[in-house]
Design a protein around this motif. Structure first.
Motif, PDB file in Angstrom:
ATOM      1  N   VAL A 161       0.798  -1.050   0.046  1.00 25.35           N
ATOM      2  CA  VAL A 161       0.029   0.055   0.048  1.00 25.35           C
ATOM      3  C   VAL A 161       0.959   1.339   0.010  1.00 25.35           C
ATOM      4  O   VAL A 161       1.477   1.663   1.073  1.00 25.35           O
ATOM      5  CB  VAL A 161      -0.847  -0.155   1.062  1.00 25.35           C
ATOM      6  CG1 VAL A 161      -1.761   1.296   1.205  1.00 25.35           C
ATOM      7  CG2 VAL A 161      -1.797  -1.348   1.216  1.00 25.35           C
ATOM      8  N   ASP A 205      -0.533   7.184   0.698  1.00 25.56           N
ATOM      9  CA  ASP A 205      -1.795   7.650   0.486  1.00 25.56           C
ATOM     10  C   ASP A 205      -2.147   7.904  -1.027  1.00 25.56           C
ATOM     11  O   ASP A 205      -3.070   8.319  -1.579  1.00 25.56           O
ATOM     12  CB  ASP A 205      -2.063   9.083   0.931  1.00 25.56           C
ATOM     13  CG  ASP A 205      -2.017   9.392   2.512  1.00 25.56           C
ATOM     14  OD1 ASP A 205      -2.308   8.221   3.132  1.00 25.56           O
ATOM     15  OD2 ASP A 205      -1.377  10.376   2.824  1.00 25.56           O
ATOM     16  N   VAL A 206      -1.136   7.376  -1.835  1.00 27.18           N
ATOM     17  CA  VAL A 206      -1.463   7.348  -3.216  1.00 27.18           C
ATOM     18  C   VAL A 206      -2.606   6.357  -3.792  1.00 27.18           C
ATOM     19  O   VAL A 206      -2.303   4.989  -3.513  1.00 27.18           O
ATOM     20  CB  VAL A 206      -0.050   6.984  -3.976  1.00 27.18           C
ATOM     21  CG1 VAL A 206      -0.291   6.811  -5.415  1.00 27.18           C
ATOM     22  CG2 VAL A 206       0.949   7.865  -3.595  1.00 27.18           C
ATOM     23  N   LYS A 207      -3.376   6.866  -4.536  1.00 27.29           N
ATOM     24  CA  LYS A 207      -4.757   6.130  -4.926  1.00 27.29           C
ATOM     25  C   LYS A 207      -4.899   5.984  -6.429  1.00 27.29           C
ATOM     26  O   LYS A 207      -5.687   5.482  -7.017  1.00 27.29           O
ATOM     27  CB  LYS A 207      -6.035   6.465  -4.105  1.00 27.29           C
ATOM     28  CG  LYS A 207      -5.946   6.337  -2.791  1.00 27.29           C
ATOM     29  CD  LYS A 207      -5.968   4.727  -2.559  1.00 27.29           C
ATOM     30  CE  LYS A 207      -5.894   4.446  -1.035  1.00 27.29           C
ATOM     31  NZ  LYS A 207      -5.491   3.335  -0.713  1.00 27.29           N
ATOM     32  N   THR A 208      -3.842   6.757  -6.938  1.00 31.54           N
ATOM     33  CA  THR A 208      -3.902   6.578  -8.507  1.00 31.54           C
ATOM     34  C   THR A 208      -2.574   6.032  -9.231  1.00 31.54           C
ATOM     35  O   THR A 208      -1.507   6.498  -8.525  1.00 31.54           O
ATOM     36  CB  THR A 208      -4.056   8.062  -8.953  1.00 31.54           C
ATOM     37  OG1 THR A 208      -5.226   8.875  -8.454  1.00 31.54           O
ATOM     38  CG2 THR A 208      -4.239   8.122 -10.682  1.00 31.54           C
ATOM     39  N   SER A 256      -7.524  -1.855 -10.484  1.00 36.13           N
ATOM     40  CA  SER A 256      -8.672  -1.044 -10.393  1.00 36.13           C
ATOM     41  C   SER A 256      -9.399  -1.549  -9.395  1.00 36.13           C
ATOM     42  O   SER A 256      -9.838  -0.889  -8.504  1.00 36.13           O
ATOM     43  CB  SER A 256      -9.327  -1.050 -11.946  1.00 36.13           C
ATOM     44  OG  SER A 256     -10.332  -0.313 -11.574  1.00 36.13           O
ATOM     45  N   LYS A 290      -8.638  -3.433  -6.799  1.00 37.39           N
ATOM     46  CA  LYS A 290      -8.103  -2.994  -5.737  1.00 37.39           C
ATOM     47  C   LYS A 290      -8.231  -1.827  -5.016  1.00 37.39           C
ATOM     48  O   LYS A 290      -8.156  -1.456  -3.755  1.00 37.39           O
ATOM     49  CB  LYS A 290      -6.442  -3.306  -5.598  1.00 37.39           C
ATOM     50  CG  LYS A 290      -5.740  -3.723  -4.504  1.00 37.39           C
ATOM     51  CD  LYS A 290      -6.018  -4.887  -3.692  1.00 37.39           C
ATOM     52  CE  LYS A 290      -5.336  -4.983  -2.650  1.00 37.39           C
ATOM     53  NZ  LYS A 290      -5.400  -6.137  -1.632  1.00 37.39           N
ATOM     54  N   GLY A 291      -9.053  -1.052  -5.984  1.00 32.04           N
ATOM     55  CA  GLY A 291      -9.437   0.353  -5.147  1.00 32.04           C
ATOM     56  C   GLY A 291      -8.577   1.566  -5.859  1.00 32.04           C
ATOM     57  O   GLY A 291      -8.651   2.586  -5.312  1.00 32.04           O
ATOM     58  N   TYR A 292      -7.556   1.298  -6.654  1.00 34.43           N
ATOM     59  CA  TYR A 292      -6.886   2.247  -7.511  1.00 34.43           C
ATOM     60  C   TYR A 292      -7.577   2.939  -8.633  1.00 34.43           C
ATOM     61  O   TYR A 292      -8.071   2.103  -9.362  1.00 34.43           O
ATOM     62  CB  TYR A 292      -5.589   1.751  -7.762  1.00 34.43           C
ATOM     63  CG  TYR A 292      -4.535   1.464  -6.564  1.00 34.43           C
ATOM     64  CD1 TYR A 292      -3.952   2.473  -5.947  1.00 34.43           C
ATOM     65  CD2 TYR A 292      -4.669  -0.009  -6.169  1.00 34.43           C
ATOM     66  CE1 TYR A 292      -3.178   2.159  -4.778  1.00 34.43           C
ATOM     67  CE2 TYR A 292      -4.001  -0.286  -5.070  1.00 34.43           C
ATOM     68  CZ  TYR A 292      -3.226   0.593  -4.251  1.00 34.43           C
ATOM     69  OH  TYR A 292      -2.504   0.238  -3.175  1.00 34.43           O
ATOM     70  N   THR A 293      -7.261   4.117  -8.708  1.00 31.60           N
ATOM     71  CA  THR A 293      -7.742   4.581 -10.217  1.00 31.60           C
ATOM     72  C   THR A 293      -6.491   4.489 -11.286  1.00 31.60           C
ATOM     73  O   THR A 293      -5.455   5.002 -10.838  1.00 31.60           O
ATOM     74  CB  THR A 293      -7.818   6.332 -10.055  1.00 31.60           C
ATOM     75  OG1 THR A 293      -9.079   6.495  -9.083  1.00 31.60           O
ATOM     76  CG2 THR A 293      -8.329   6.990 -11.450  1.00 31.60           C
TER      77      THR A 293
END
Length: 164
Positions: free
Chosen positions: A97, A100-103, A136, A138-141
């Protein structure tokens, strides 16, 4: 800590260091690719592309060994893989993980046999598409973007081309 996650078949190059580092400041770059990490000439070339940054070219196994150290570091790192399959190994299978990176930004993926073209200098195989779908899910953009100011679109725009 990780400040930016990118898939780029060139991994480390001038644009990574100049354009992307303005958008996402970093102290160093971690490129994960078994072939590059095992080839002294390639490894040296990648490191010389970012002379003012701490630059690491690691095998997947070495990254997994160092993952917690990277997260615990006060330094900000770009995490880059050469292809979506390797990034899915890190984010999905290994469960890393990246703070805080989500993209996940997808840069150049050259035209090759068995690929579908989704944009200029962006072509992916069905296996790579599955990796992007997994990332995607897994919750990532997942965003296709060669350079910071020229978005191509998100995975949602292209996933239907691959049967998802």
């Amino acid at each position: 800590m990780i400040s930016f996650v990118r898939i780029d078949d060139r991994m480390i190059h001038g644009q990574t260091v100049t354009r992307w580092a303005v958008e996402y400041p970093c102290d160093g770059i971690i490129a994960v690719n078994d072939a590059a990490a095992s080839n002294p000439v390639l490894k040296s070339a990648y490191k010389s592309a970012a002379p003012d940054k701490k630059t690491f070219v690691w095998t997947m196994d070495h990254f997994k060994e160092k993952a917690q150290t990277v997260l615990d570091s006060k330094s900000r790192y770009f995490l880059i893989t050469k292809n979506p399959v390797d990034m899915a190994e890190i984010l999905v299978n290994f469960g890393f993980v990246p703070d805080d990176v989500k993209t996940v930004i997808v840069g150049p993926c050259n035209d090759r046999p068995g690929t579908k073209k989704i944009g200029n200098n962006q072509s992916i195989t069905q296996e790579e598409a599955q990796a992007l779908e997994d990332i995607s899910n897994k919750g990532y953009t997942v965003e296709f973007r060669l350079i910071p100011d020229k978005p191509v679109g998100t995975w949602d725009k292209f996933r239907g081309m691959f049967g998802f």
